[in-house]
Write a protein that holds these residues in place. Structure first.
Motif, short mmCIF file in Angstrom:
data_model
loop_
_atom_site.label_atom_id
_atom_site.label_comp_id
_atom_site.label_asym_id
_atom_site.label_seq_id
_atom_site.Cartn_x
_atom_site.Cartn_y
_atom_site.Cartn_z
N SER A 49 -7.78 -5.00 -4.19
CA SER A 49 -8.56 -6.12 -4.72
C SER A 49 -8.01 -7.31 -4.75
O SER A 49 -8.73 -8.52 -4.83
CB SER A 49 -9.57 -5.75 -5.60
OG SER A 49 -9.02 -5.47 -6.96
N ASP A 50 -6.56 -7.51 -5.19
CA ASP A 50 -5.75 -8.62 -5.51
C ASP A 50 -4.97 -9.05 -4.66
O ASP A 50 -3.84 -9.99 -4.75
CB ASP A 50 -5.22 -8.30 -6.78
CG ASP A 50 -6.00 -8.23 -8.25
OD1 ASP A 50 -7.17 -8.61 -8.13
OD2 ASP A 50 -5.50 -7.60 -9.05
N ALA A 51 -5.24 -8.28 -3.44
CA ALA A 51 -4.05 -8.88 -2.01
C ALA A 51 -4.33 -10.54 -1.89
O ALA A 51 -5.64 -10.95 -1.68
CB ALA A 51 -4.44 -7.96 -1.09
N HIS A 52 -3.19 -11.05 -1.77
CA HIS A 52 -3.35 -12.42 -1.25
C HIS A 52 -3.61 -12.92 0.15
O HIS A 52 -4.08 -13.91 0.61
CB HIS A 52 -2.14 -13.20 -1.56
CG HIS A 52 -1.77 -13.06 -3.08
ND1 HIS A 52 -2.64 -13.80 -4.19
CD2 HIS A 52 -0.86 -12.44 -3.94
CE1 HIS A 52 -2.10 -13.65 -5.49
NE2 HIS A 52 -1.20 -12.80 -5.14
N PHE A 53 -3.33 -11.76 0.80
CA PHE A 53 -3.66 -11.93 2.27
C PHE A 53 -4.59 -10.69 2.94
O PHE A 53 -4.75 -9.84 2.13
CB PHE A 53 -2.32 -11.94 3.15
CG PHE A 53 -1.37 -13.11 2.72
CD1 PHE A 53 -1.52 -14.41 3.19
CD2 PHE A 53 -0.29 -12.64 1.92
CE1 PHE A 53 -0.62 -15.21 2.92
CE2 PHE A 53 0.63 -13.72 1.35
CZ PHE A 53 0.37 -14.98 1.88
N ASP A 54 -5.10 -11.26 4.07
CA ASP A 54 -5.86 -10.45 5.00
C ASP A 54 -5.52 -9.79 6.29
O ASP A 54 -5.51 -10.74 7.17
CB ASP A 54 -7.50 -10.94 5.03
CG ASP A 54 -8.26 -10.03 5.73
OD1 ASP A 54 -8.22 -8.84 6.15
OD2 ASP A 54 -9.33 -10.66 6.38
N ARG A 55 -4.98 -8.75 6.31
CA ARG A 55 -4.36 -8.40 7.60
C ARG A 55 -5.22 -7.56 8.39
O ARG A 55 -4.92 -6.87 9.20
CB ARG A 55 -3.07 -7.53 7.37
CG ARG A 55 -1.84 -8.36 6.81
CD ARG A 55 -0.66 -7.37 6.54
NE ARG A 55 0.35 -8.20 5.76
CZ ARG A 55 1.60 -8.64 6.64
NH1 ARG A 55 1.68 -8.15 8.03
NH2 ARG A 55 2.37 -9.36 5.84
N GLY A 56 -6.46 -7.41 8.06
CA GLY A 56 -7.44 -6.83 8.47
C GLY A 56 -7.57 -5.14 8.18
O GLY A 56 -6.60 -4.51 7.68
N PRO A 57 -8.31 -4.33 8.90
CA PRO A 57 -8.41 -3.02 8.69
C PRO A 57 -7.20 -2.34 9.41
O PRO A 57 -6.76 -2.46 10.37
CB PRO A 57 -9.82 -2.59 9.34
CG PRO A 57 -10.29 -3.46 10.20
CD PRO A 57 -9.60 -4.97 9.91
#
Length: 351
Positions: A49-57
């Motif tokens: 929930s605290d990840a700084h990036f979104d690499r997708g599913p």
């Protein structure tokens, strides 16, 4: 904890976790989907929930013996590869193909090992993957990205799936999987093949499904200084899905022979699927010391990926089939290769 204690704990099934739990910012939620022919397929959703990036599913699939939690999410300190991928920004979906881990067992595995068809062939695994991908797409509407990675036979199943459904997987990591090419050179040939028919499983020896004990799982690591907490969870997670584990002495769990039967065909000149239909970006990732895939498998696969958006081969020198399991510098090489490949889908999250 001694290995004997590990075996006892796994046998008694006292080390299982509840279906929803969290460590710091890592959130896990378990659910099931129904495959086309009615079997319940286990899935774990895991994200940071605290990840700084979104690499997708990202979809992770089990290997050919232990289920997906033992394969990718061993919840001993620092042992979960899935957690590391989640911290980098992937929303993980971990699935057990039928007959493995917490998914339902097919009828062939609820009978004697002999006199019934070999359990869980690649076409059946594709049905289960299809059901899970449909659910991932439902949970992530308007999301074009989906990375898929399996461990060895898990990648073989994903490759088969991606060849039949090329529009659904955007990035495919083919990790330590067989594929095809010239026959021969498979290290496990003598152990599993019919002596008179090299492309066929020795059914009279192995049957529809096989059995694995704690010693089969952990014995090779007994004197290698492996973290006892990791061994404890790896054994327990491998055994927990089979309700008959404690009925045998020593305790053992069932797992299908189908993946080995299919792999025997692939390493003896008979392909299970045609990679020319795959349209995803593809990373072929191989441990240099792997015993499951052959160098000819990865070279043949690379040559056949003629429709892929891109195709790249990375071989990690000096590492084994199990490199992703333990938090070592070698595992970091594995993670670096994976995350370098998925960097192209990374988006910065806005706070």
């Amino acid at each position: 904890m001694t290995l004997a204690q590990v075996i006892l704990a796994a046998t008694l099934g006292c080390l299982t976790l509840p279906s929803t739990h969290a460590y710091a910012e890592i959130v896990r939620r378990d659910f099931t989907v129904t495959s086309q022919d009615g079997l319940q397929i286990f899935v774990r959703e895991l994200h940071d929930s605290d990840a700084h990036f979104d690499r997708g599913p990202m979809l992770l699939v089990n290997g050919g013996r232990s289920g997906v939690l033992a394969s990718w999410d061993v919840d001993a300190p620092s042992s979960s590869a899935a957690e590391e991928l989640a911290r980098a920004g992937h929303r993980l979906y971990l699935m057990d193909v039928r007959g493995f881990g917490r998914s339902a067992f097919p009828q062939e595995m609820n009978e004697g090992r002999f006199g019934v068809p070999v359990a869980v062939r690649s076409n059946e695994a594709v049905r289960d993957i299809t059901a899970v991908v449909d659910e991932i797409k439902r949970r992530n509407p308007d999301e074009p990205r989906l990375t898929g990675m399996g461990w060895a036979t898990g990648s073989q199943w994903l490759g088969h799936y991606a060849s039949l459904h090329p529009e659904t997987i955007s990035h495919l990591i083919y990790y330590n999987g067989a594929y095809g090419g010239p026959a021969g050179g498979w290290r496990l040939q003598a152990e599993f093949a019919d002596p008179e028919h090299p492309a066929e499983l020795n059914y009279s020896r192995h049957g529809s499904y096989r059995l694995a004990t704690a010693e089969d799982l952990a014995g090779r690591w007994r004197n290698e200084g492996i973290d006892p907490a990791f061994l404890e969870r790896y054994v327990a997670l491998s055994m927990e899905g089979d309700p008959t584990t404690g009925e045998r002495e020593p305790a053992s769990f069932r797992f299908p022979s189908g993946p080995t039967a299919d792999t025997l065909k692939m390493v003896n000149g008979r392909q299970i699927f045609d990679a020319s239909f795959i349209r995803a970006h593809v990373l072929i990732l191989r441990s240099a010391g792997d015993f499951w895939s052959r160098p000819t498998d990865v070279q043949t696969l690379l040559a056949h990926l003629t429709s892929a958006a891109s195709a790249k081969l990375v071989e990690i020198p000096g590492v084994s089939h199990y490199v992703h399991l333990q938090p070592t510098p070698d595992r970091q090489k594995f993670l670096d290769a994976v995350l370098s490949f998925t960097a192209s889908v990374m988006r910065e999250r806005q706070s």
